[in-house]
Design a protein around this motif. Structure first.
Motif, PDB file in Angstrom:
ATOM      1  N   ILE A 123       0.842  -1.204   0.000  1.00  0.00           N
ATOM      2  CA  ILE A 123       0.000   0.000   0.000  1.00  0.00           C
ATOM      3  C   ILE A 123       0.875   1.250   0.000  1.00  0.00           C
ATOM      4  CG2 ILE A 123      -1.688   1.345   1.323  1.00  0.00           C
ATOM      5  CD1 ILE A 123      -2.864  -1.370   2.279  1.00  0.00           C
ATOM      6  N   GLY A 124       1.905   1.258   0.833  1.00  0.00           N
ATOM      7  CA  GLY A 124       2.808   2.406   0.903  1.00  0.00           C
ATOM      8  C   GLY A 124       3.518   2.667  -0.417  1.00  0.00           C
ATOM      9  N   GLY A 125       3.961   1.599  -1.069  1.00  0.00           N
ATOM     10  CA  GLY A 125       4.620   1.748  -2.368  1.00  0.00           C
ATOM     11  C   GLY A 125       3.671   2.285  -3.423  1.00  0.00           C
ATOM     12  N   TRP A 126       2.446   1.823  -3.366  1.00  0.00           N
ATOM     13  CA  TRP A 126       1.423   2.287  -4.309  1.00  0.00           C
ATOM     14  C   TRP A 126       1.130   3.766  -4.076  1.00  0.00           C
ATOM     15  CZ3 TRP A 126      -4.121  -0.225  -4.677  1.00  0.00           C
ATOM     16  CH2 TRP A 126      -4.718   0.145  -5.875  1.00  0.00           C
ATOM     17  N   LEU A 127       1.023   4.139  -2.799  1.00  0.00           N
ATOM     18  CA  LEU A 127       0.808   5.558  -2.464  1.00  0.00           C
ATOM     19  C   LEU A 127       1.952   6.421  -2.978  1.00  0.00           C
ATOM     20  CD1 LEU A 127      -0.573   5.669   1.183  1.00  0.00           C
ATOM     21  CD2 LEU A 127      -1.483   6.925  -0.754  1.00  0.00           C
ATOM     22  N   LYS A 128       3.162   5.969  -2.732  1.00  0.00           N
ATOM     23  CA  LYS A 128       4.340   6.734  -3.155  1.00  0.00           C
ATOM     24  C   LYS A 128       4.375   6.859  -4.685  1.00  0.00           C
ATOM     25  CE  LYS A 128       9.321   6.877  -2.636  1.00  0.00           C
ATOM     26  NZ  LYS A 128      10.505   6.221  -2.075  1.00  0.00           N
ATOM     27  N   LYS A 129       4.040   5.788  -5.357  1.00  0.00           N
ATOM     28  CA  LYS A 129       4.047   5.779  -6.820  1.00  0.00           C
ATOM     29  C   LYS A 129       3.010   6.751  -7.395  1.00  0.00           C
ATOM     30  CE  LYS A 129       3.796   2.481 -10.624  1.00  0.00           C
ATOM     31  NZ  LYS A 129       3.596   1.068 -10.959  1.00  0.00           N
TER      32      LYS A 129
END
Length: 111
Positions: free
Chosen positions: A99-105
């Motif tokens: 989820i965090g990686g998706w948010l950052k992306k």
């Protein structure tokens, strides 16, 4: 973002938590247990919506944070064992990273 993996992982953690919540005492099952399962379901719902509209992604993240908080409360109240929690921690951390990686992306400007 590998969305299908996130959804598979959310289903896994839901199944694992459901099995634990079934063993909670009646009051805890209907309060804390339902809260844990509801937050995981809400995470899943908002992640699905975020596939089409990224503005839902922060809701998925916030709901997963609430699910983790509720699990820590259940651990502190000894409703779940430390062994079970430890066995699920890698999956919980993986979902958080996804989820965090998706948010950052999605917040990174496209050039």
């Amino acid at each position: 973002m590998n969305a299908p993996k996130l959804f598979i992982d959310l289903e896994k953690i839901y199944k694992e938590c459901y099995g634990q919540v079934r063993n909670f005492p009646k009051l805890d099952k209907h309060l804390l247990g339902k809260e844990i399962l509801r937050h995981i379901n809400e995470t899943h719902k908002y992640a699905l919506l975020a596939v089409f509209n990224y503005s839902y992604l922060p809701h998925a993240s916030a709901n997963f944070d609430l699910a983790k908080k509720s699990l820590r409360i259940a651990l502190g109240r000894k409703l779940i064992s430390e062994g079970w929690y430890a066995s699920q921690l890698s999956l919980i951390m993986e979902i958080g990273k996804e989820i965090g990686g998706w948010l950052k992306k999605t917040k990174t400007p496209k050039i």
